[in-house]
Design an enzyme around this catalytic site. Sequence first.
Site, PDB file in Angstrom:
ATOM      1  N   ASN A   7       0.886  -1.164   0.167  1.00 55.25           N
ATOM      2  CA  ASN A   7      -0.003  -0.075  -0.175  1.00 55.25           C
ATOM      3  C   ASN A   7       0.765   1.220   0.029  1.00 55.25           C
ATOM      4  OD1 ASN A   7      -1.323   2.357   1.113  1.00 55.25           O
ATOM      5  ND2 ASN A   7      -3.189   0.598   1.476  1.00 55.25           N
ATOM      6  N   HIS A  10       0.725   6.082   2.167  1.00 56.28           N
ATOM      7  CA  HIS A  10       1.672   7.102   2.710  1.00 56.28           C
ATOM      8  C   HIS A  10       2.911   7.705   2.097  1.00 56.28           C
ATOM      9  CE1 HIS A  10      -1.034   6.208   6.075  1.00 56.28           C
ATOM     10  NE2 HIS A  10      -0.721   4.884   6.112  1.00 56.28           N
ATOM     11  N   HIS A  43      -5.498   3.726  -2.113  1.00 50.06           N
ATOM     12  CA  HIS A  43      -7.094   4.032  -1.518  1.00 50.06           C
ATOM     13  C   HIS A  43      -7.238   5.238  -2.042  1.00 50.06           C
ATOM     14  CE1 HIS A  43      -9.905   4.247   1.991  1.00 50.06           C
ATOM     15  NE2 HIS A  43     -10.592   4.595   1.264  1.00 50.06           N
ATOM     16  N   ARG A  45      -9.639   8.020  -1.577  1.00 55.65           N
ATOM     17  CA  ARG A  45     -10.447   8.377  -0.578  1.00 55.65           C
ATOM     18  C   ARG A  45     -11.296   9.598  -1.130  1.00 55.65           C
ATOM     19  NH1 ARG A  45      -9.076   6.721   4.840  1.00 55.65           N
ATOM     20  NH2 ARG A  45     -10.890   7.875   5.608  1.00 55.65           N
ATOM     21  N   ARG A  49      -7.211  12.928   0.353  1.00 50.61           N
ATOM     22  CA  ARG A  49      -6.374  13.476   1.510  1.00 50.61           C
ATOM     23  C   ARG A  49      -4.816  12.767   0.910  1.00 50.61           C
ATOM     24  NH1 ARG A  49      -7.366  10.046   6.858  1.00 50.61           N
ATOM     25  NH2 ARG A  49      -9.398  10.989   6.572  1.00 50.61           N
ATOM     26  N   GLU A  70      -8.593   0.633  -3.346  1.00 47.43           N
ATOM     27  CA  GLU A  70      -9.650   0.409  -2.221  1.00 47.43           C
ATOM     28  C   GLU A  70     -10.364   1.656  -2.435  1.00 47.43           C
ATOM     29  OE1 GLU A  70      -7.059   1.016   1.265  1.00 47.43           O
ATOM     30  OE2 GLU A  70      -6.076  -1.145   1.230  1.00 47.43           O
ATOM     31  N   THR A 101      -8.570   3.793   7.918  1.00 50.98           N
ATOM     32  CA  THR A 101      -9.845   2.730   7.994  1.00 50.98           C
ATOM     33  C   THR A 101      -9.773   2.125   9.058  1.00 50.98           C
ATOM     34  OG1 THR A 101      -9.146   2.383   5.829  1.00 50.98           O
ATOM     35  CG2 THR A 101     -11.239   1.066   6.500  1.00 50.98           C
ATOM     36  N   GLU A 151     -11.157  -9.445   2.436  1.00 53.98           N
ATOM     37  CA  GLU A 151      -9.963  -8.930   3.123  1.00 53.98           C
ATOM     38  C   GLU A 151     -10.209  -8.971   4.676  1.00 53.98           C
ATOM     39  OE1 GLU A 151      -7.868  -5.676   1.600  1.00 53.98           O
ATOM     40  OE2 GLU A 151      -6.804  -5.478   3.782  1.00 53.98           O
ATOM     41  N   HIS A 191      -4.168  -4.778   7.481  1.00 51.25           N
ATOM     42  CA  HIS A 191      -4.362  -3.711   8.501  1.00 51.25           C
ATOM     43  C   HIS A 191      -3.727  -3.773   9.619  1.00 51.25           C
ATOM     44  CE1 HIS A 191      -6.477   0.198   9.043  1.00 51.25           C
ATOM     45  NE2 HIS A 191      -5.982   0.044  10.315  1.00 51.25           N
TER      46      HIS A 191
HETATM   47  N1  PXP Z   1      -6.222  -3.074   4.027  1.00 50.39           N
HETATM   48  C1  PXP Z   1      -6.759  -2.089   4.031  1.00 50.39           C
HETATM   49  C2  PXP Z   1      -8.379  -2.371   3.523  1.00 50.39           C
HETATM   50  C3  PXP Z   1      -6.585  -0.742   4.563  1.00 50.39           C
HETATM   51  O1  PXP Z   1      -7.473   0.325   4.492  1.00 50.39           O
HETATM   52  C4  PXP Z   1      -5.274  -0.533   4.668  1.00 50.39           C
HETATM   53  C5  PXP Z   1      -5.023   1.175   5.405  1.00 50.39           C
HETATM   54  O2  PXP Z   1      -4.834   1.779   4.240  1.00 50.39           O
HETATM   55  C6  PXP Z   1      -4.353  -1.580   4.734  1.00 50.39           C
HETATM   56  C7  PXP Z   1      -4.841  -2.751   4.259  1.00 50.39           C
HETATM   57  C8  PXP Z   1      -3.046  -1.172   5.208  1.00 50.39           C
HETATM   58  O3  PXP Z   1      -2.754  -0.968   6.650  1.00 50.39           O
HETATM   59  P1  PXP Z   1      -1.488  -0.673   7.165  1.00 50.39           P
HETATM   60  O4  PXP Z   1      -1.309   0.606   6.498  1.00 50.39           O
HETATM   61  O5  PXP Z   1      -1.713  -0.688   8.447  1.00 50.39           O
HETATM   62  O6  PXP Z   1      -0.420  -1.758   6.761  1.00 50.39           O
END
Ligand code: PXP
Length: 238
Positions: A7, A10, A43, A45, A49, A70, A101, A151, A191
């Site tokens: 992901n 960030h 994602h 959003r 953001r 996402e 999330t 998921e 997550h």
């Molecule tokens: N899966 C989903 C559906 C999420 O919303 C997120 C956070 O953006 C993640 C996985 C990844 O989570 P993390 O950044 O804590 O690894």
Amino acid sequence: MPSLSVNIDHVATVRQARMTNEPDPVWAATLAELGGAEGITLHLREDRRHVQERDLHLLGQTAAVRLNLELACSDDVLKIACQTRPFQATLVPERREEVTTEGGLDVAGNPAHVADAVKRLQDAGIVVSLFIDPDRAQIDAAVASGANAVELHTGAYAHAAAEFSAADQLQVLHDAAAQVVSAGLTLHAGHGLTYRNVRPVAKIPQMCELNIGHSIISRAIMVGLEQAVRDMSRLVSS
Ligand code: PXP
């Protein structure tokens, strides 16, 4: 063995902190691919953001691995997903005031709304996954929605304060995983997964995909900072 989907939200978060063009999440996706990522997750959003539509469009053209978008069940982003057609879409809940999330999608509470979003995405040729809590009723509702995958939200496991409660939450994930797999859906999880807590989740039988963001980007800052300072120091003192 599950595949790793990285992901990159960030990276976009840091860029948006200055509203500039660096660091570019598209570059980050390429580096993640070079590092062995088998998927790139982002994602889009509602409040934009971090990830921007430009990122999604460019990644649609450049990513050599599977793109997992996402998104919330809202018309605006569903339209964009159907036009961009990533390999996979993961439907997630979204609240403007949340930091990330929080909690899974309430499929059981909104079955028609979710099923409609699933159908729209699948009609556009997109594989659909639902991000849900490891809960029997939510899994039953996910199966009924026609989604291809689930998921499982690993936040309760990842944030468990003590080792024994993490073990309890791991058992919850195992039970939920067995239910997902026996219903014929593909199993994903994510997550809060980190370098310390990921292995027991990766070992859950038939785990197909893990989505991990924050911990990987955090480590990237640490392993890359020393070299970045060296590079700037050389310029400053030359
Ligand atoms: N899966 C989903 C559906 C999420 O919303 C997120 C956070 O953006 C993640 C996985 C990844 O989570 P993390 O950044 O804590 O690894």
